[in-house]
Motif scaffolding. Structure first.
Motif, PDB file in Angstrom:
ATOM      1  N   ALA A 197      -9.903  26.128  38.266  1.00  0.00           N
ATOM      2  CA  ALA A 197      -8.868  25.173  38.666  1.00  0.00           C
ATOM      3  C   ALA A 197      -9.149  24.624  40.057  1.00  0.00           C
ATOM      4  O   ALA A 197      -8.911  23.440  40.332  1.00  0.00           O
ATOM      5  CB  ALA A 197      -7.498  25.838  38.623  1.00  0.00           C
ATOM      6  N   ALA A 198      -9.661  25.480  40.938  1.00  0.00           N
ATOM      7  CA  ALA A 198      -9.979  25.029  42.295  1.00  0.00           C
ATOM      8  C   ALA A 198     -11.080  23.982  42.292  1.00  0.00           C
ATOM      9  O   ALA A 198     -11.170  23.168  43.218  1.00  0.00           O
ATOM     10  CB  ALA A 198     -10.400  26.217  43.155  1.00  0.00           C
ATOM     11  N   ARG A 199     -11.894  23.980  41.244  1.00  0.00           N
ATOM     12  CA  ARG A 199     -12.965  22.989  41.126  1.00  0.00           C
ATOM     13  C   ARG A 199     -12.592  21.845  40.177  1.00  0.00           C
ATOM     14  O   ARG A 199     -13.438  21.021  39.825  1.00  0.00           O
ATOM     15  CB  ARG A 199     -14.246  23.675  40.630  1.00  0.00           C
ATOM     16  CG  ARG A 199     -14.770  24.781  41.542  1.00  0.00           C
ATOM     17  CD  ARG A 199     -15.381  24.252  42.813  1.00  0.00           C
ATOM     18  NE  ARG A 199     -16.563  23.474  42.560  1.00  0.00           N
ATOM     19  CZ  ARG A 199     -17.805  23.982  42.530  1.00  0.00           C
ATOM     20  NH1 ARG A 199     -17.998  25.268  42.745  1.00  0.00           N
ATOM     21  NH2 ARG A 199     -18.844  23.209  42.302  1.00  0.00           N
ATOM     22  N   GLY A 200     -11.346  21.825  39.734  1.00  0.00           N
ATOM     23  CA  GLY A 200     -10.884  20.735  38.880  1.00  0.00           C
ATOM     24  C   GLY A 200     -11.168  20.920  37.409  1.00  0.00           C
ATOM     25  O   GLY A 200     -11.190  19.948  36.653  1.00  0.00           O
ATOM     26  N   TYR A 201     -11.353  22.158  36.971  1.00  0.00           N
ATOM     27  CA  TYR A 201     -11.622  22.447  35.562  1.00  0.00           C
ATOM     28  C   TYR A 201     -10.476  23.268  34.968  1.00  0.00           C
ATOM     29  O   TYR A 201      -9.750  23.956  35.680  1.00  0.00           O
ATOM     30  CB  TYR A 201     -12.922  23.244  35.408  1.00  0.00           C
ATOM     31  CG  TYR A 201     -14.178  22.442  35.629  1.00  0.00           C
ATOM     32  CD1 TYR A 201     -15.009  22.090  34.560  1.00  0.00           C
ATOM     33  CD2 TYR A 201     -14.560  22.045  36.899  1.00  0.00           C
ATOM     34  CE1 TYR A 201     -16.166  21.362  34.761  1.00  0.00           C
ATOM     35  CE2 TYR A 201     -15.716  21.314  37.113  1.00  0.00           C
ATOM     36  CZ  TYR A 201     -16.513  20.974  36.037  1.00  0.00           C
ATOM     37  OH  TYR A 201     -17.668  20.246  36.234  1.00  0.00           O
ATOM     38  N   TYR A 253      -3.280  23.480  43.979  1.00  0.00           N
ATOM     39  CA  TYR A 253      -3.415  22.053  43.668  1.00  0.00           C
ATOM     40  C   TYR A 253      -4.073  21.866  42.305  1.00  0.00           C
ATOM     41  O   TYR A 253      -5.080  22.507  41.988  1.00  0.00           O
ATOM     42  CB  TYR A 253      -4.258  21.383  44.747  1.00  0.00           C
ATOM     43  CG  TYR A 253      -4.590  19.923  44.468  1.00  0.00           C
ATOM     44  CD1 TYR A 253      -3.601  18.973  44.292  1.00  0.00           C
ATOM     45  CD2 TYR A 253      -5.914  19.518  44.408  1.00  0.00           C
ATOM     46  CE1 TYR A 253      -3.909  17.643  44.052  1.00  0.00           C
ATOM     47  CE2 TYR A 253      -6.247  18.184  44.172  1.00  0.00           C
ATOM     48  CZ  TYR A 253      -5.242  17.256  43.989  1.00  0.00           C
ATOM     49  OH  TYR A 253      -5.563  15.940  43.750  1.00  0.00           O
ATOM     50  N   ARG A 254      -3.519  20.972  41.495  1.00  0.00           N
ATOM     51  CA  ARG A 254      -4.060  20.653  40.176  1.00  0.00           C
ATOM     52  C   ARG A 254      -4.360  19.159  40.100  1.00  0.00           C
ATOM     53  O   ARG A 254      -3.435  18.340  40.000  1.00  0.00           O
ATOM     54  CB  ARG A 254      -3.060  21.024  39.070  1.00  0.00           C
ATOM     55  CG  ARG A 254      -2.780  22.509  38.980  1.00  0.00           C
ATOM     56  CD  ARG A 254      -3.760  23.196  38.092  1.00  0.00           C
ATOM     57  NE  ARG A 254      -3.506  24.632  37.972  1.00  0.00           N
ATOM     58  CZ  ARG A 254      -4.109  25.422  37.109  1.00  0.00           C
ATOM     59  NH1 ARG A 254      -5.008  24.923  36.297  1.00  0.00           N
ATOM     60  NH2 ARG A 254      -3.844  26.708  37.072  1.00  0.00           N
ATOM     61  N   PRO A 255      -5.631  18.778  40.149  1.00  0.00           N
ATOM     62  CA  PRO A 255      -5.969  17.358  40.049  1.00  0.00           C
ATOM     63  C   PRO A 255      -5.572  16.793  38.691  1.00  0.00           C
ATOM     64  O   PRO A 255      -5.342  17.536  37.728  1.00  0.00           O
ATOM     65  CB  PRO A 255      -7.496  17.348  40.215  1.00  0.00           C
ATOM     66  CG  PRO A 255      -7.827  18.640  40.862  1.00  0.00           C
ATOM     67  CD  PRO A 255      -6.812  19.617  40.356  1.00  0.00           C
ATOM     68  N   ASN A 256      -5.500  15.478  38.611  1.00  0.00           N
ATOM     69  CA  ASN A 256      -5.168  14.799  37.360  1.00  0.00           C
ATOM     70  C   ASN A 256      -6.382  14.848  36.445  1.00  0.00           C
ATOM     71  O   ASN A 256      -7.301  14.047  36.558  1.00  0.00           O
ATOM     72  CB  ASN A 256      -4.762  13.343  37.638  1.00  0.00           C
ATOM     73  CG  ASN A 256      -4.245  12.663  36.374  1.00  0.00           C
ATOM     74  OD1 ASN A 256      -4.748  12.890  35.284  1.00  0.00           O
ATOM     75  ND2 ASN A 256      -3.219  11.844  36.539  1.00  0.00           N
ATOM     76  N   ALA A 257      -6.389  15.821  35.526  1.00  0.00           N
ATOM     77  CA  ALA A 257      -7.556  16.050  34.686  1.00  0.00           C
ATOM     78  C   ALA A 257      -7.821  14.891  33.730  1.00  0.00           C
ATOM     79  O   ALA A 257      -8.965  14.523  33.465  1.00  0.00           O
ATOM     80  CB  ALA A 257      -7.375  17.348  33.894  1.00  0.00           C
ATOM     81  N   VAL A 283       1.942  19.724  44.465  1.00  0.00           N
ATOM     82  CA  VAL A 283       1.011  19.663  45.593  1.00  0.00           C
ATOM     83  C   VAL A 283       0.140  18.416  45.441  1.00  0.00           C
ATOM     84  O   VAL A 283      -0.368  18.123  44.351  1.00  0.00           O
ATOM     85  CB  VAL A 283       0.119  20.920  45.624  1.00  0.00           C
ATOM     86  CG1 VAL A 283      -0.902  20.831  46.763  1.00  0.00           C
ATOM     87  CG2 VAL A 283       0.983  22.166  45.771  1.00  0.00           C
ATOM     88  N   THR A 284      -0.031  17.686  46.517  1.00  0.00           N
ATOM     89  CA  THR A 284      -0.803  16.441  46.480  1.00  0.00           C
ATOM     90  C   THR A 284      -2.132  16.612  47.207  1.00  0.00           C
ATOM     91  O   THR A 284      -2.373  17.596  47.918  1.00  0.00           O
ATOM     92  CB  THR A 284      -0.030  15.298  47.146  1.00  0.00           C
ATOM     93  OG1 THR A 284       0.085  15.574  48.555  1.00  0.00           O
ATOM     94  CG2 THR A 284       1.362  15.155  46.538  1.00  0.00           C
ATOM     95  N   ARG A 285      -2.978  15.602  47.053  1.00  0.00           N
ATOM     96  CA  ARG A 285      -4.258  15.587  47.748  1.00  0.00           C
ATOM     97  C   ARG A 285      -4.046  15.549  49.259  1.00  0.00           C
ATOM     98  O   ARG A 285      -4.820  16.137  50.022  1.00  0.00           O
ATOM     99  CB  ARG A 285      -5.080  14.382  47.277  1.00  0.00           C
ATOM    100  CG  ARG A 285      -6.511  14.386  47.772  1.00  0.00           C
ATOM    101  CD  ARG A 285      -7.326  13.309  47.094  1.00  0.00           C
ATOM    102  NE  ARG A 285      -7.404  13.548  45.651  1.00  0.00           N
ATOM    103  CZ  ARG A 285      -8.059  12.762  44.804  1.00  0.00           C
ATOM    104  NH1 ARG A 285      -8.661  11.671  45.262  1.00  0.00           N
ATOM    105  NH2 ARG A 285      -8.105  13.043  43.530  1.00  0.00           N
TER     106      ARG A 285
END
Length: 319
Positions: A91-95, A50-54, A6-8
């Motif tokens: 995860a929804a907040r990028g953590y 969606y999983r941002p690039n941590a 999934v992308t931005r």
């Protein structure tokens, strides 16, 4: 074939916003986003997974964006469900979340806190922490779940009110001798809720059996209670209630015809007992969402938040 990640752009399209707005939400800036829009983006992130690039974000922002999560018992279905909900919200907040268990032991708990801090976590979530978690030297945000601590923010269900609602429902079925299965000295508010309901109905207190918060504890407690001939039993946890059901079945006691049963927690496995259990459901998703929000946003840093429970009626109480 494996699914494409999934992308931005996918999140932006799902939420009906620009990719820039998604970036502002995920990265907590640099521009503010209206609360309604922000929640729409977070809902899209949860829905799409969606999983941002941590790694890239950590290098850019100078933070690990990692939470440490300590539960008292990793094998308890309630804590497993709560941990999953916290992981999903984070995860929804990028953590990301590092989870471990302290088995309710203060020494183990302090050691686990120290270990997580060496990993440079951005915050700590303590589920049902001990009375003395030793937080004096902790410099990251801390949230306590299911217990109020004097120096940190907390989120917890309305234990007393929920227990009272569960017992009041048993009273509404005509029960006059309602026993209580509860763990040791723990969770006094559930016991107070039981007492509140009996007092309001003009009933004397039924028999009490104190046992561990486990299936075996409930099983042994029910065997003890049977001699007092209760017509209903309220168990302070699902695991105890499952043990209660087995003890009643083995004794040839019909549920709910001879003895009705209700429990506190409301984990999914209570839908599959026989009979299915009437439960006071803890608001796991809401607790997780509020805990993560407070940890990240720092709002109401010292306020103890109490969230309502839900009474779910099934066959074990006679409904």
């Amino acid at each position: 074939m494996p699914k494409d990640p999934v992308t931005r752009n996918d999140v932006a399209e799902y939420a009906g916003v620009s990719t820039a707005v998604v970036s502002y939400v995920v990265n907590e800036g640099p521009r503010k986003v209206a609360p309604e829009t922000r929640e729409r983006v977070l809902d899209a992130i949860r829905a799409l997974g969606y999983r941002p690039n941590a790694t890239a974000r950590a290098l850019r922002m100078g933070t690990t964006r990692t939470f440490g999560l300590i539960t008292p018992d990793g094998g308890n279905p309630l804590f497993a469900e709560l941990a999953k909900a916290i992981d999903r919200e984070a995860a929804a907040r990028g953590y990301v979340v590092l989870q471990t268990s302290a088995d309710g032991d203060p020494v183990t708990e302090r050691a686990k806190i120290a270990e997580l801090l060496t990993r440079q976590v951005s915050g700590l979530v303590l589920v049902a922490p001990t009375a003395d978690p030793s937080l004096d030297d902790v410099e990251v945000p801390v949230i306590a779940i299911n217990r109020v601590l004097p120096t940190v923010s907390s989120v917890r269900p309305a234990y007393r009110e929920g227990a009272r609602a569960g017992v009041e429902h048993l009273v509404s079925h005509g029960h006059r001798v309602i026993g209580l299965v509860i763990g040791g000295a723990g969770h006094p508010e559930r016991e107070l809720g039981w007492r509140d309901a009996l007092t309001a109905a003009g009933l004397t207190e039924g028999p009490i059996a104190r046992a561990t918060f486990s299936r075996e504890g409930g099983y042994r407690a029910a065997q003890t209670l049977l001699s007092a001939e209760p017509t209903a039993i309220f168990a302070s946890s699902d695991l105890q209630a499952i043990g209660v059901l087995r003890a009643l079945h083995e004794a040839g006691v019909r549920v709910p015809e001879d003895v009705a049963v209700a429990a506190f927690d409301g984990t999914p496995e209570t839908e599959y007992t026989w009979p299915p259990l009437t439960v006071v459901r803890q608001p796991v998703e809401l607790v997780a969402r509020e805990a993560v929000r407070r940890l990240i946003d720092g709002e109401d840093a010292m306020e103890a938040l109490t969230v309502p429970t839900e009474l779910i009626l099934r066959r074990s109480c006679g409904c």
